[in-house]
Enzyme design. Sequence first.
Site, PDB file in Angstrom:
ATOM      1  NE  ARG A  15     -52.478-139.699  -8.523  1.00  0.00           N
ATOM      2  CZ  ARG A  15     -52.740-140.631  -7.627  1.00  0.00           C
ATOM      3  NH1 ARG A  15     -52.642-140.382  -6.330  1.00  0.00           N
ATOM      4  NH2 ARG A  15     -53.070-141.862  -8.002  1.00  0.00           N
ATOM      5  CG  ASP A  16     -50.230-143.235  -6.474  1.00  0.00           C
ATOM      6  OD1 ASP A  16     -50.014-142.841  -5.322  1.00  0.00           O
ATOM      7  OD2 ASP A  16     -50.893-144.256  -6.724  1.00  0.00           O
ATOM      8  CG  HIS A 207     -53.568-147.946  -8.739  1.00  0.00           C
ATOM      9  ND1 HIS A 207     -53.314-146.734  -9.357  1.00  0.00           N
ATOM     10  CD2 HIS A 207     -53.103-147.807  -7.486  1.00  0.00           C
ATOM     11  CE1 HIS A 207     -52.728-145.909  -8.515  1.00  0.00           C
ATOM     12  NE2 HIS A 207     -52.588-146.537  -7.354  1.00  0.00           N
ATOM     13  CG  HIS A 209     -49.667-148.540  -3.952  1.00  0.00           C
ATOM     14  ND1 HIS A 209     -48.889-147.423  -3.784  1.00  0.00           N
ATOM     15  CD2 HIS A 209     -50.807-148.114  -4.536  1.00  0.00           C
ATOM     16  CE1 HIS A 209     -49.544-146.351  -4.231  1.00  0.00           C
ATOM     17  NE2 HIS A 209     -50.721-146.740  -4.704  1.00  0.00           N
ATOM     18  CB  CYS A 240     -51.040-143.925   0.018  1.00  0.00           C
ATOM     19  SG  CYS A 240     -52.649-143.132   0.279  1.00  0.00           S
ATOM     20  CG  ASN A 249     -48.429-146.721  -7.948  1.00  0.00           C
ATOM     21  OD1 ASN A 249     -48.217-145.589  -7.545  1.00  0.00           O
ATOM     22  ND2 ASN A 249     -49.630-147.244  -8.056  1.00  0.00           N
TER      23      ASN A 249
HETATM   24  P1  HMG Z   1     -62.710-131.021   2.960  1.00  0.00           P
HETATM   25  O1  HMG Z   1     -61.812-130.313   3.921  1.00  0.00           O
HETATM   26  O2  HMG Z   1     -63.776-131.892   3.487  1.00  0.00           O
HETATM   27  O3  HMG Z   1     -63.348-130.052   1.844  1.00  0.00           O
HETATM   28  O4  HMG Z   1     -61.787-131.887   1.999  1.00  0.00           O
HETATM   29  P2  HMG Z   1     -64.013-128.671   1.853  1.00  0.00           P
HETATM   30  O5  HMG Z   1     -64.920-128.642   0.689  1.00  0.00           O
HETATM   31  O6  HMG Z   1     -64.554-128.363   3.230  1.00  0.00           O
HETATM   32  O7  HMG Z   1     -62.789-127.660   1.548  1.00  0.00           O
HETATM   33  C1  HMG Z   1     -61.757-127.410   2.484  1.00  0.00           C
HETATM   34  C2  HMG Z   1     -60.770-126.444   1.856  1.00  0.00           C
HETATM   35  O8  HMG Z   1     -60.151-127.053   0.723  1.00  0.00           O
HETATM   36  C3  HMG Z   1     -61.426-125.163   1.319  1.00  0.00           C
HETATM   37  O9  HMG Z   1     -60.462-124.127   1.409  1.00  0.00           O
HETATM   38  C4  HMG Z   1     -61.661-125.478  -0.136  1.00  0.00           C
HETATM   39  O10 HMG Z   1     -61.719-124.338  -0.951  1.00  0.00           O
HETATM   40  C5  HMG Z   1     -60.430-126.291  -0.467  1.00  0.00           C
HETATM   41  P3  HMG Z   1     -60.524-123.010   2.584  1.00  0.00           P
HETATM   42  O11 HMG Z   1     -61.870-122.401   2.441  1.00  0.00           O
HETATM   43  O12 HMG Z   1     -60.368-123.791   3.874  1.00  0.00           O
HETATM   44  O13 HMG Z   1     -59.374-122.127   2.269  1.00  0.00           O
HETATM   45  N1  HMG Z   1     -60.660-127.223  -1.555  1.00  0.00           N
HETATM   46  C6  HMG Z   1     -59.920-127.298  -2.656  1.00  0.00           C
HETATM   47  N2  HMG Z   1     -58.832-126.625  -3.076  1.00  0.00           N
HETATM   48  C7  HMG Z   1     -58.324-126.954  -4.282  1.00  0.00           C
HETATM   49  N3  HMG Z   1     -58.830-127.930  -5.068  1.00  0.00           N
HETATM   50  C8  HMG Z   1     -59.907-128.629  -4.668  1.00  0.00           C
HETATM   51  C9  HMG Z   1     -60.488-128.322  -3.431  1.00  0.00           C
HETATM   52  N4  HMG Z   1     -61.544-128.820  -2.759  1.00  0.00           N
HETATM   53  C10 HMG Z   1     -61.642-128.141  -1.624  1.00  0.00           C
HETATM   54  N5  HMG Z   1     -60.385-129.596  -5.452  1.00  0.00           N
HETATM   55  C11 HMG Z   1     -61.308-132.862  -0.129  1.00  0.00           C
HETATM   56  C12 HMG Z   1     -62.333-132.703   0.988  1.00  0.00           C
HETATM   57  C13 HMG Z   1     -61.769-133.987  -1.017  1.00  0.00           C
HETATM   58  C14 HMG Z   1     -61.187-131.567  -0.876  1.00  0.00           C
HETATM   59  C15 HMG Z   1     -59.936-133.206   0.537  1.00  0.00           C
HETATM   60  O14 HMG Z   1     -60.127-134.266   1.413  1.00  0.00           O
HETATM   61  C16 HMG Z   1     -58.873-133.535  -0.452  1.00  0.00           C
HETATM   62  O15 HMG Z   1     -58.458-132.704  -1.246  1.00  0.00           O
HETATM   63  N6  HMG Z   1     -58.386-134.770  -0.407  1.00  0.00           N
HETATM   64  C17 HMG Z   1     -57.399-135.194  -1.376  1.00  0.00           C
HETATM   65  C18 HMG Z   1     -56.810-136.473  -0.927  1.00  0.00           C
HETATM   66  C19 HMG Z   1     -55.816-136.958  -1.946  1.00  0.00           C
HETATM   67  O16 HMG Z   1     -55.465-136.293  -2.913  1.00  0.00           O
HETATM   68  N7  HMG Z   1     -55.324-138.189  -1.678  1.00  0.00           N
HETATM   69  C20 HMG Z   1     -54.361-138.805  -2.520  1.00  0.00           C
HETATM   70  C21 HMG Z   1     -54.923-139.204  -3.851  1.00  0.00           C
HETATM   71  S1  HMG Z   1     -55.879-140.673  -3.801  1.00  0.00           S
HETATM   72  C22 HMG Z   1     -54.721-141.929  -3.935  1.00  0.00           C
HETATM   73  O17 HMG Z   1     -53.550-141.693  -3.915  1.00  0.00           O
HETATM   74  C23 HMG Z   1     -55.232-143.320  -4.122  1.00  0.00           C
HETATM   75  C24 HMG Z   1     -55.040-143.822  -5.558  1.00  0.00           C
HETATM   76  O18 HMG Z   1     -53.682-143.772  -5.936  1.00  0.00           O
HETATM   77  C25 HMG Z   1     -55.529-145.258  -5.639  1.00  0.00           C
HETATM   78  C26 HMG Z   1     -54.892-146.127  -4.539  1.00  0.00           C
HETATM   79  O19 HMG Z   1     -53.702-146.422  -4.585  1.00  0.00           O
HETATM   80  O20 HMG Z   1     -55.633-146.443  -3.604  1.00  0.00           O
HETATM   81  C27 HMG Z   1     -55.839-143.004  -6.561  1.00  0.00           C
HETATM   82 MG    MG Z   2     -52.212-145.282  -5.533  1.00  0.00          MG
END
Ligand code: HMG
Ligand code: MG
Length: 311
Positions: A15-16, A207, A209, A240, A249
């Site tokens: 995933r990450d 966690h 990086h 990221c 990571n």
């Molecule tokens: P948004 O644009 O504000 O959300 O995004 P929305 O509710 O307005 O939806 C926009 C569109 O996305 C819509 O589709 C929804 O249906 C769709 P449209 O009508 O435009 O065709 N949608 C989805 N589709 C599939 N699955 C879903 C989903 N939700 C909405 N769950 C949202 C808000 C949170 C959805 C968006 O910002 C997002 O998906 N962000 C993900 C960011 C991400 O994955 N980042 C990386 C992971 S975090 C990380 O790596 C950090 C970590 O490792 C720890 C660290 O190291 O810090 C964990």
């Molecule tokens: Mg991370």
Amino acid sequence: MNLPNYVKIVEVGPRDGLQNEKVMVPTDVKVALINQLTDAGFVNIEAASFVSPKWVPQMADGADVMARIQRRPGTLYSVLTPNMKGFEGAVAAGADEVVIFGAASEAFSQRNINCSIAESIARFAPVAAAAKEKGIRLRGSISCALGCPYQGEVPVSAVVDVVRRMRELGCDEIDIADTIGVGTPGKVQDVMRAASAEFAMDRLSGHFHDTYGQALSNILASLEVGISIFHASVAGLGGCPYAKGATGNVATEDVLYMLHGLGIHTGIDLEAVVHTGDYISQAIGRANSSRVGRALLTKWAAASEAAPACA
Ligand code: HMG
Ligand code: MG
């Protein structure tokens, strides 16, 4: 040093690690990677994200990945779920654990999940309630706990505040994430100790990086204060998408080598993980970022060249 006998490693490479690859990684490769990690003995693998495919296209095949992996009883397959839409996908895919992911920095929260910290907690509340109702394990992840690419310093009190809110949501485990790898051991110990005032130390995880090369030192520092769960990514995969310049990571192979050297058990076969790191690095055409992985692969290649041919 008073170190634990056993450490749980959560393998986050699928995933990450892979979420940040520019070239789309075929589903077959993701499935093969997770199957190899399962065989190596991990008890927890972060397998996919159920997030917007517009935001993170690389994770769009999460349902397929989850459907095709061979699961081992005793291994938890976790997925990221930012909202109810993601949660419903996770349930349909049979996820063992869902991960709500927030941040200790307002700026990062906006860039990563398009809402403020307070809004994110409100969005997580129904996910948390639904997870509890269905008996699915719930993990909370807190990005930028040691620094933020947009706001810089992040006060310890901001981390503690999100830990408390995630505890109130019912999280079973909470990740203290150094998203951009800027933390140093003293600061990490301060944050871990402060977080443990709000949440049990043995259910907090590190966690890290490895952008600034501090991750192994930060793991050792965390062990010293009582942390016994760490995240790592095979071959040091990753970065990221919302933190420019952040590297992957800490490499799982490097963490295993250090822990096993300290006499700490993990239940994971280091040699198998090194082969998996080699597999995924070659499959996606990326340099293997694990120092231990590279060293052992070189040593094994030299040994096989030196071995006399069978008569
Ligand atoms: P948004 O644009 O504000 O959300 O995004 P929305 O509710 O307005 O939806 C926009 C569109 O996305 C819509 O589709 C929804 O249906 C769709 P449209 O009508 O435009 O065709 N949608 C989805 N589709 C599939 N699955 C879903 C989903 N939700 C909405 N769950 C949202 C808000 C949170 C959805 C968006 O910002 C997002 O998906 N962000 C993900 C960011 C991400 O994955 N980042 C990386 C992971 S975090 C990380 O790596 C950090 C970590 O490792 C720890 C660290 O190291 O810090 C964990
Ligand atoms: Mg991370």
